[in-house]
Design a protein around this motif. Structure first.
Motif, PDB file in Angstrom:
ATOM      1  N   ALA A 199       0.825  -1.207   0.000  1.00 33.42           N
ATOM      2  CA  ALA A 199       0.000   0.000   0.000  1.00 33.42           C
ATOM      3  C   ALA A 199       0.864   1.264   0.000  1.00 33.42           C
ATOM      4  O   ALA A 199       0.598   2.213  -0.746  1.00 33.42           O
ATOM      5  CB  ALA A 199      -0.930  -0.005   1.214  1.00 33.42           C
ATOM      6  N   GLU A 200       1.893   1.286   0.819  1.00 34.30           N
ATOM      7  CA  GLU A 200       2.771   2.456   0.873  1.00 34.30           C
ATOM      8  C   GLU A 200       3.528   2.644  -0.441  1.00 34.30           C
ATOM      9  O   GLU A 200       3.719   3.766  -0.918  1.00 34.30           O
ATOM     10  CB  GLU A 200       3.755   2.302   2.038  1.00 34.30           C
ATOM     11  N   TYR A 201       3.953   1.531  -1.026  1.00 33.13           N
ATOM     12  CA  TYR A 201       4.671   1.583  -2.294  1.00 33.13           C
ATOM     13  C   TYR A 201       3.804   2.180  -3.401  1.00 33.13           C
ATOM     14  O   TYR A 201       4.219   3.106  -4.112  1.00 33.13           O
ATOM     15  CB  TYR A 201       5.130   0.174  -2.656  1.00 33.13           C
ATOM     16  N   LEU A 202       2.584   1.671  -3.557  1.00 35.11           N
ATOM     17  CA  LEU A 202       1.723   2.154  -4.630  1.00 35.11           C
ATOM     18  C   LEU A 202       1.245   3.578  -4.384  1.00 35.11           C
ATOM     19  O   LEU A 202       1.197   4.394  -5.311  1.00 35.11           O
ATOM     20  CB  LEU A 202       0.526   1.221  -4.794  1.00 35.11           C
ATOM     21  N   ALA A 203       0.901   3.885  -3.138  1.00 40.32           N
ATOM     22  CA  ALA A 203       0.427   5.237  -2.823  1.00 40.32           C
ATOM     23  C   ALA A 203       1.529   6.272  -3.013  1.00 40.32           C
ATOM     24  O   ALA A 203       1.247   7.445  -3.286  1.00 40.32           O
ATOM     25  CB  ALA A 203      -0.105   5.290  -1.394  1.00 40.32           C
ATOM     26  N   GLY A 204       2.778   5.853  -2.891  1.00 40.70           N
ATOM     27  CA  GLY A 204       3.893   6.782  -3.032  1.00 40.70           C
ATOM     28  C   GLY A 204       4.410   6.924  -4.441  1.00 40.70           C
ATOM     29  O   GLY A 204       5.306   7.739  -4.693  1.00 40.70           O
ATOM     30  N   ALA A 205       3.877   6.147  -5.390  1.00 32.48           N
ATOM     31  CA  ALA A 205       4.351   6.215  -6.773  1.00 32.48           C
ATOM     32  C   ALA A 205       3.930   7.539  -7.412  1.00 32.48           C
ATOM     33  O   ALA A 205       2.818   8.019  -7.183  1.00 32.48           O
ATOM     34  CB  ALA A 205       3.789   5.051  -7.577  1.00 32.48           C
ATOM     35  N   PRO A 206       4.813   8.153  -8.204  1.00 32.59           N
ATOM     36  CA  PRO A 206       4.435   9.386  -8.897  1.00 32.59           C
ATOM     37  C   PRO A 206       3.146   9.198  -9.695  1.00 32.59           C
ATOM     38  O   PRO A 206       3.009   8.259 -10.461  1.00 32.59           O
ATOM     39  CB  PRO A 206       5.634   9.643  -9.825  1.00 32.59           C
ATOM     40  N   GLY A 207       2.211  10.078  -9.487  1.00 29.80           N
ATOM     41  CA  GLY A 207       0.892   9.982 -10.106  1.00 29.80           C
ATOM     42  C   GLY A 207      -0.146   9.518  -9.110  1.00 29.80           C
ATOM     43  O   GLY A 207      -1.198  10.137  -8.966  1.00 29.80           O
ATOM     44  N   ALA A 208       0.127   8.436  -8.424  1.00 29.31           N
ATOM     45  CA  ALA A 208      -0.823   7.912  -7.440  1.00 29.31           C
ATOM     46  C   ALA A 208      -0.920   8.804  -6.225  1.00 29.31           C
ATOM     47  O   ALA A 208      -1.996   8.925  -5.615  1.00 29.31           O
ATOM     48  CB  ALA A 208      -0.422   6.498  -7.025  1.00 29.31           C
ATOM     49  N   GLU A 209       0.197   9.434  -5.840  1.00 28.05           N
ATOM     50  CA  GLU A 209       0.199  10.232  -4.621  1.00 28.05           C
ATOM     51  C   GLU A 209      -0.716  11.443  -4.718  1.00 28.05           C
ATOM     52  O   GLU A 209      -1.069  12.043  -3.702  1.00 28.05           O
ATOM     53  CB  GLU A 209       1.628  10.657  -4.263  1.00 28.05           C
ATOM     54  N   GLN A 211      -3.791  11.261  -5.530  1.00 29.93           N
ATOM     55  CA  GLN A 211      -5.172  10.876  -5.211  1.00 29.93           C
ATOM     56  C   GLN A 211      -5.273   9.786  -4.157  1.00 29.93           C
ATOM     57  O   GLN A 211      -6.251   9.740  -3.407  1.00 29.93           O
ATOM     58  CB  GLN A 211      -5.870  10.397  -6.492  1.00 29.93           C
ATOM     59  N   TRP A 212      -4.293   8.899  -4.081  1.00 31.19           N
ATOM     60  CA  TRP A 212      -4.402   7.718  -3.239  1.00 31.19           C
ATOM     61  C   TRP A 212      -3.472   7.784  -2.029  1.00 31.19           C
ATOM     62  O   TRP A 212      -2.295   8.109  -2.166  1.00 31.19           O
ATOM     63  CB  TRP A 212      -4.055   6.473  -4.060  1.00 31.19           C
ATOM     64  N   SER A 213      -4.035   7.444  -0.857  1.00 33.76           N
ATOM     65  CA  SER A 213      -3.223   7.290   0.353  1.00 33.76           C
ATOM     66  C   SER A 213      -2.983   5.803   0.579  1.00 33.76           C
ATOM     67  O   SER A 213      -3.648   4.947  -0.026  1.00 33.76           O
ATOM     68  CB  SER A 213      -3.945   7.881   1.564  1.00 33.76           C
ATOM     69  N   ALA A 214      -2.047   5.482   1.464  1.00 42.91           N
ATOM     70  CA  ALA A 214      -1.800   4.076   1.793  1.00 42.91           C
ATOM     71  C   ALA A 214      -3.057   3.433   2.376  1.00 42.91           C
ATOM     72  O   ALA A 214      -3.357   2.269   2.094  1.00 42.91           O
ATOM     73  CB  ALA A 214      -0.632   3.972   2.768  1.00 42.91           C
ATOM     74  N   ALA A 215      -3.816   4.174   3.168  1.00 43.42           N
ATOM     75  CA  ALA A 215      -5.061   3.646   3.738  1.00 43.42           C
ATOM     76  C   ALA A 215      -6.074   3.341   2.643  1.00 43.42           C
ATOM     77  O   ALA A 215      -6.797   2.336   2.708  1.00 43.42           O
ATOM     78  CB  ALA A 215      -5.644   4.643   4.741  1.00 43.42           C
ATOM     79  N   ASP A 216      -6.139   4.191   1.626  1.00 46.82           N
ATOM     80  CA  ASP A 216      -7.031   3.945   0.494  1.00 46.82           C
ATOM     81  C   ASP A 216      -6.677   2.636  -0.211  1.00 46.82           C
ATOM     82  O   ASP A 216      -7.559   1.838  -0.553  1.00 46.82           O
ATOM     83  CB  ASP A 216      -6.962   5.083  -0.512  1.00 46.82           C
ATOM     84  N   VAL A 217      -5.385   2.439  -0.446  1.00 47.07           N
ATOM     85  CA  VAL A 217      -4.937   1.235  -1.152  1.00 47.07           C
ATOM     86  C   VAL A 217      -5.201  -0.008  -0.312  1.00 47.07           C
ATOM     87  O   VAL A 217      -5.606  -1.054  -0.830  1.00 47.07           O
ATOM     88  CB  VAL A 217      -3.446   1.336  -1.531  1.00 47.07           C
ATOM     89  N   LEU A 218      -5.016   0.099   0.991  1.00 42.63           N
ATOM     90  CA  LEU A 218      -5.320  -1.028   1.864  1.00 42.63           C
ATOM     91  C   LEU A 218      -6.787  -1.429   1.766  1.00 42.63           C
ATOM     92  O   LEU A 218      -7.118  -2.629   1.773  1.00 42.63           O
ATOM     93  CB  LEU A 218      -4.968  -0.671   3.321  1.00 42.63           C
ATOM     94  N   ARG A 219      -7.670  -0.448   1.657  1.00 46.56           N
ATOM     95  CA  ARG A 219      -9.100  -0.750   1.538  1.00 46.56           C
ATOM     96  C   ARG A 219      -9.406  -1.464   0.227  1.00 46.56           C
ATOM     97  O   ARG A 219     -10.316  -2.301   0.164  1.00 46.56           O
ATOM     98  CB  ARG A 219      -9.925   0.530   1.660  1.00 46.56           C
TER      99      ARG A 219
END
Length: 222
Positions: A199-209, A211-219
């Protein structure tokens, strides 16, 4: 975790089998099956013709590639940004290496390039030079990322660098395939990835950051 060694290769003959390093939605077996056997994965608007050889990979293992994952351009299949890989940027990219035949890799790459499968790619250039730009399209640049277990690791991406194109957040259906695919691949592997790490990896990727937080990706993984 399977290790990828970044080194030059000297091959007099093209490999019969290789590792296809998926870093986008093809990290997920359902999504990959559409490329291999044909079909339309959940949430996608496109039907894939499939490969000449429709068998699933002999093996699929989690790997970490040098470089950066980022999201850019609008996907006509999912809407939102799509995943690209910059092998020259500082960072790490979580991927799933699928052991496939050279023929299957050619057909997978053709479908990524919006071409008809059925023609074998000449892999000698990418193996010798590390990069082979087949066209100017989104996934028309082949990348040799190194070797693992004595076999080359190949993938495809865009010709530009991470900072040379506007970033765009990915759609939820697309990001869900990435998140759940990476989690499943890394869950049973030594040194694999936890849900929080993915979740942290994807939320931190350029572009994803944007709109998406790590909590969002976990959900999305629930």
């Amino acid at each position: 975790m399977r290790q990828v060694e970044r080194r030059a290769t000297d091959r007099s003959e093209p490999p019969r089998k290789l590792w296809y390093a998926a870093y986008g939605s093809n990290v997920h077996p359902e999504r990959l099956r559409s490329y291999l056997a044909g079909g339309r994965p959940r949430g996608a608007s496109r039907w894939y013709p499939g490969c000449r050889d429709r068998a699933m990979p002999a093996e699929s293992v989690p790997v970490e590639l040098p470089g950066v994952l980022y999201f850019a351009t609008t996907s006509p299949v999912w809407g939102g940004g799509r995943a690209f890989y910059d092998p020259d940027a500082d960072g790490r990219t979580l991927a799933v290496a699928h052991l496939v035949t050279a023929e299957q890799f050619s057909d997978i790459a053709a479908q990524e390039m919006y071409r008809d499968p059925g023609t074998d790619l000449d892999l000698s250039h990418v193996l010798a030079r590390g990069r082979d730009r087949i066209g100017a399209g989104r996934y028309e640049t082949l990348v040799y990322a190194g070797e693992s277990a004595g076999r080359p690791v190949l993938t495809c991406t865009a010709p530009w660098r991470v900072g040379e194109v506007p970033h765009l957040p990915p759609a939820s259906a697309y990001l869900r395939f990435l998140a759940t695919g990476l989690l499943a691949a890394g869950a049973g592997a030594v040194g694999g990835w936890s849900a929080a790490a993915v979740a942290e990896y994807l939320a931190g990727a350029p572009g994803a950051e944007r709109q998406w937080s790590a909590a969002d990706v976990l959900r999305l993984m629930e």
